[in-house]
Motif scaffolding. Structure first.
Motif, mmCIF file in Angstrom:
data_model
loop_
_atom_site.group_PDB
_atom_site.id
_atom_site.type_symbol
_atom_site.label_atom_id
_atom_site.label_comp_id
_atom_site.label_asym_id
_atom_site.label_seq_id
_atom_site.Cartn_x
_atom_site.Cartn_y
_atom_site.Cartn_z
ATOM 1 N N LEU A 338 -6.902 -2.122 -0.518
ATOM 2 C CA LEU A 338 -5.605 -1.822 0.076
ATOM 3 C C LEU A 338 -5.635 -2.137 1.565
ATOM 4 C CD1 LEU A 338 -4.824 1.550 -1.723
ATOM 5 C CD2 LEU A 338 -3.638 -0.619 -2.052
ATOM 6 N N TYR A 339 -4.624 -2.906 2.014
ATOM 7 C CA TYR A 339 -4.536 -3.307 3.412
ATOM 8 C C TYR A 339 -3.258 -2.795 4.076
ATOM 9 C CZ TYR A 339 -8.535 -6.426 2.749
ATOM 10 O OH TYR A 339 -9.783 -6.919 2.499
ATOM 11 N N GLY A 340 -2.102 -3.176 3.547
ATOM 12 C CA GLY A 340 -0.840 -2.777 4.149
ATOM 13 C C GLY A 340 -0.490 -1.341 3.823
ATOM 14 N N LEU A 349 8.954 7.934 1.049
ATOM 15 C CA LEU A 349 7.999 7.104 0.325
ATOM 16 C C LEU A 349 6.824 6.739 1.230
ATOM 17 C CD1 LEU A 349 10.387 4.617 -1.544
ATOM 18 C CD2 LEU A 349 9.193 6.592 -2.517
ATOM 19 N N VAL A 350 5.683 6.568 0.579
ATOM 20 C CA VAL A 350 4.510 5.983 1.212
ATOM 21 C C VAL A 350 4.229 4.680 0.481
ATOM 22 C CG1 VAL A 350 2.071 6.254 1.766
ATOM 23 C CG2 VAL A 350 3.574 8.239 1.834
ATOM 24 N N LEU A 351 4.282 3.563 1.200
ATOM 25 C CA LEU A 351 4.137 2.237 0.608
ATOM 26 C C LEU A 351 2.762 1.678 0.951
ATOM 27 C CD1 LEU A 351 7.636 0.829 1.614
ATOM 28 C CD2 LEU A 351 7.005 1.964 -0.506
ATOM 29 N N ALA A 352 2.114 1.100 -0.052
ATOM 30 C CA ALA A 352 0.797 0.490 0.142
ATOM 31 C C ALA A 352 0.741 -0.810 -0.643
ATOM 32 C CB ALA A 352 -0.323 1.439 -0.304
ATOM 33 N N PHE A 358 0.200 -6.958 -4.864
ATOM 34 C CA PHE A 358 1.051 -5.940 -5.466
ATOM 35 C C PHE A 358 1.369 -4.834 -4.469
ATOM 36 C CE2 PHE A 358 -0.728 -8.035 -9.133
ATOM 37 C CZ PHE A 358 0.304 -8.010 -10.065
ATOM 38 N N LEU A 359 2.546 -4.232 -4.671
ATOM 39 C CA LEU A 359 3.026 -3.127 -3.842
ATOM 40 C C LEU A 359 3.068 -1.858 -4.685
ATOM 41 C CD1 LEU A 359 4.401 -2.166 -1.121
ATOM 42 C CD2 LEU A 359 6.583 -2.649 -2.258
ATOM 43 N N TYR A 360 2.626 -0.732 -4.076
ATOM 44 C CA TYR A 360 2.610 0.562 -4.749
ATOM 45 C C TYR A 360 3.439 1.533 -3.925
ATOM 46 C CZ TYR A 360 -1.435 -1.621 -6.962
ATOM 47 O OH TYR A 360 -2.256 -2.492 -7.628
#
Length: 627
Positions: A338-340, A349-352, A358-360
């Motif tokens: 995970l980077y972003g 929301l918390v976006l990773a 892929f985005l979570y």
């Protein structure tokens, strides 16, 4: 037998075969292929005659065997050529005489050759003796380049200045025809940068922007306040290089930092000696972190171990919110990193984003994943960063290794549903919306370009400006990222570290650049003669005129010079050096931890600080002004 054409008499005989004795080392002719050896008497009925002219030589003139190269070899069979032999006579007596004469001549030649070799050896000894008497030192003046291996020029560091190869493109602008030292972008950073004219798209959103947001932007650009002096710092704060920085949202004196080992550092730079490092947050690189929107005492962090952590900065207790590698290491093809990372306060929301594109999305209230992962970049490529628009929370900006920065609408987020695709020539390290209006976009790419789009409501096919800046790097460095100054109302000042070193009084330094992206001009370059390492991680304070920089394993706080006083007393900087403890021999029940510092990772407050000063750690006190 006579030849009818000439009338001459022709006689032939088999070639003479001789076995080389053991006492001589001078073969006459070496046979290349084995042949059967036989001796036929001259009066044998099997001897046949050929039409070969016979010219007999007088016996007083012996025939000389052909000279060959001397060589040491075992017993060798030698076969003579008919051309090299003098024609044998018809009687056996003449043949015997010829063989005897050939042996005598061979012995004479050996003696002559031995004499010649001795004379040559004596001559060589005389020449060597003369050379030793007058030995000359030969110095090659040819310059050999280490890059292209050609002569006539050199490349590399000459003292504190780096000289690149003229046969390669310029390292700064990536264009051929000149070197980095003569690059026009090095002389003037604004070279080739033209301010874009205002674009009127007649779009309804653009009309709302001009009506509601633009009046808050001052018409006259205020003067920049540049933090250009080191106020305090901690040398070797982390055990590995610093990867990210974040200021506390309410406490102006708290700085958070992450490193390559996955540790989380909390530093109160108003009290230099008080530092805390939590080593149980992640097991790998801590790539990004953001404070929670509800509780300012907790921080989210994304790591290369595939987890997003939720950590209390007071107690150091950390909980993983998502784990992309529950089965552990199964090979590089399945390991997700995970980077972003970003927090959308309006949406909760918390976006990773991970290394597979892929985005979570995580619910900040329940700290659990919502929905399924969505592919936002090319499959198998790393998403290097994501950023939510501060004014329009439904807009999301992402960048990745597929050479694109993409704008998304969170309300209808699907794979391939991006609003705009901003193409770059190389990997995009970072992409940010402007901090106050959210209408500008700032990207940093590996092609040594900083790109700016002045309006997200206009034409985004090409950037408004491209600024050439040195931030292309190899391995073992945190990627360079240009970041906005959150206090600048004109949204034009950015800060970024520089990769190419500069010669400052004979010392190679890597300054930190402040750039006006509206014109491309270099506003200031700040450096300190004691900081000789590269500073790729830089963060401007959101409320105070301060700059935090991470250089290798060290942290520094910069502040503006106080120029109001005419006479200034020299005030010593507050620098704390954390020296590594010496390794002790391992005994039973002891662990070998090479990353233990003399400064305790939990910070022992006053008592521990007093003991550090006794151990010759340089702590110089000074009151911090302006806070």
């Amino acid at each position: 037998m006579k030849n009818e054409a000439s009338g001459d008499e022709w006689t032939t005989s088999s070639p003479a075969i001789a076995t080389l004795p053991n006492t001589t080392n001078t073969p006459q002719t070496l046979s290349t292929s084995p042949k059967p050896i036989s001796v036929i008497p001259p009066n044998s009925p099997f001897r046949q005659s050929k039409s070969v002219p016979h010219r007999s030589l007088p016996t007083s003139q012996p025939t000389m065997a052909p000279r060959t190269r001397r060589m040491t070899a075992p017993k060798i069979l030698v076969e003579r050529d008919s051309d090299s032999d003098e024609e044998s006579s018809s009687s056996s007596d003449e043949e015997n005489e010829e063989e005897t004469v050939a042996d005598e001549v061979a012995d004479e030649e050996e003696e002559e050759e031995a004499g010649d070799v001795g004379a040559a050896a004596a001559a060589e000894e005389e020449v060597e003796a003369k050379k030793k008497e007058k030995s000359h030192i030969t110095i090659s003046l040819k310059k050999v380049c280490k890059v292209c291996k050609r002569t006539g020029h050199q490349a590399g560091f000459q003292g504190a200045t780096y000289i690149d190869c003229p046969m390669k493109p310029c390292f700064l602008c990536k264009l051929p025809g000149h070197t980095t030292m003569t690059c026009p972008h090095r002389v003037s950073m604004e070279h080739g940068v033209h301010p874009a004219p205002p674009r009127n798209t007649r779009h309804s959103v653009h009309y709302v922007f001009n009506r509601q947001i633009k009046p808050n932007v001052p018409v006259i650009k205020p003067a920049y306040i540049i933090p250009d002096e080191v106020d305090c710092g901690v040398i070797r704060y982390h055990s590995r290089r610093v990867t990210c920085l974040e200021f506390h949202p309410t406490n102006n004196n708290i700085l958070l930092s992450g490193d390559k080992k996955g540790q989380l550092g909390i530093w109160d730079f108003n009290k230099v000696s008080e530092k805390t490092v939590y080593g149980n947050v992640h097991s790998c690189i801590l790539n990004n972190m953001r404070f929670g929107s509800v509780n300012n005492g907790t921080v989210y962090a994304a790591s290369s171990d595939g987890t997003v952590s939720y950590t209390d900065i007071e107690t150091g207790i950390s909980e993983p919110l998502i784990n992309l590698n529950p089965d552990g290491w199964q090979g590089p093809s399945s390991w997700r990193m995970l980077y972003g990372l970003d927090v959308n306060a309006d949406k909760g929301l918390v976006l990773a984003a991970d290394s597979f594109g892929f985005l979570y999305m995580l619910d900040a209230r329940t700290n659990s994943q919502t929905g399924e992962s969505i592919r936002i970049h090319k499959k198998g490529t790393k998403v290097t960063g994501i950023h939510c628009n501060p004014v329009h929370p439904e807009l999301l900006l992402s960048c990745g290794n597929d050479h694109f920065a993409r704008i998304w609408d969170i309300r209808r987020l699907e794979s391939g549903s991006s609003l705009y695709d901003l193409q770059h020539r190389r990997v995009v390290n970072s992409a940010y919306f402007s901090p106050q209006t959210g209408s500008k976009i700032l990207t940093t790419a590996q092609d040594n370009r900083i790109r700016v789009w002045d309006s997200i409501f206009g034409n985004l096919d090409s950037p408004s400006r491209e600024i050439v800046h040195s931030h292309d790097f190899n391995r073992h460095l945190t990627p360079f990222r240009a970041e906005w100054d959150p206090k600048d109302p004109s949204e034009s000042l950015v800060v970024i570290g520089r990769y190419i070193s500069e010669n400052y009084n004979g010392v190679a330094l890597h300054p930190i650049d402040f750039i006006d992206v509206s014109t491309g001009q270099l506003v200031a370059e700040v450096m300190d003669p004691n900081i000789t390492t590269i500073s790729p991680v830089n963060k401007l304070h959101p409320r105070v005129d301060l700059l935090a920089s991470g250089s290798s394993r060290s942290l520094y706080i910069w502040k503006p010079k106080d120029k109001s006083q005419v006479v200034q007393e020299k005030e010593e900087k507050r620098i704390l050096t954390c020296m590594q403890a010496k390794k002790k021999p391992k005994g039973k029940g002891e662990s070998d931890n090479s990353d233990d510092d003399i400064c305790s990772s939990k910070g022992k407050k006053r008592k521990r600080d007093e003991s550090l000063s006794k151990l010759a750690l340089k702590v110089k006190q000074k009151t911090f002004k302006g806070l």
